[in-house]
Design a protein around this motif. Structure first.
Motif, mmCIF file in Angstrom:
data_model
loop_
_atom_site.group_PDB
_atom_site.id
_atom_site.type_symbol
_atom_site.label_atom_id
_atom_site.label_comp_id
_atom_site.label_asym_id
_atom_site.label_seq_id
_atom_site.Cartn_x
_atom_site.Cartn_y
_atom_site.Cartn_z
ATOM 1 N N ASN A 41 0.790 -1.142 -0.040
ATOM 2 C CA ASN A 41 -0.084 -0.147 0.071
ATOM 3 C C ASN A 41 0.789 1.283 -0.003
ATOM 4 O O ASN A 41 0.541 2.057 0.535
ATOM 5 C CB ASN A 41 -1.035 0.053 1.300
ATOM 6 N N ASP A 56 -5.833 -4.474 -1.048
ATOM 7 C CA ASP A 56 -4.388 -4.069 -0.825
ATOM 8 C C ASP A 56 -3.505 -4.082 -2.075
ATOM 9 O O ASP A 56 -3.965 -4.722 -2.949
ATOM 10 C CB ASP A 56 -3.942 -5.136 0.159
ATOM 11 N N THR A 57 -2.290 -3.393 -1.914
ATOM 12 C CA THR A 57 -1.671 -3.491 -3.134
ATOM 13 C C THR A 57 -0.038 -3.944 -2.683
ATOM 14 O O THR A 57 0.242 -3.646 -1.574
ATOM 15 C CB THR A 57 -1.246 -2.055 -3.937
#
Length: 71
Positions: A41, A56-57
């Motif tokens: 994130n 989420d990343t």
């Protein structure tokens, strides 16, 4: 941004890195995460067991992935 699809509530960061093809082994993921080279994130994350949920990343080496869930 690429996507990885999960069927469970969450996926651990190290497992997500393997699933995405960024690394071949959990040991490689552990080293990169503990070295501060992986962003979750947008922020450096040092926890290989970090739980990633839909939305989420994570990023490493110029590649970014977003976690998606469900059908």
């Amino acid at each position: 941004m690429e996507h990885i699809h999960i069927e469970t509530e969450f996926i651990r960061l190290d497992a997500a890195m393997k699933l995405s093809g960024l690394v071949d082994t959990g040991g490689q993921a552990k080293a990169l995460i503990q070295g501060g080279e992986v962003l979750v994130n947008g922020e450096p994350c040092l926890m290989r067991g970090k739980k990633l949920r839909e939305g989420d990343t994570f990023q490493y080496a110029g590649r970014g992935f977003a976690v998606t869930q469900g059908g």
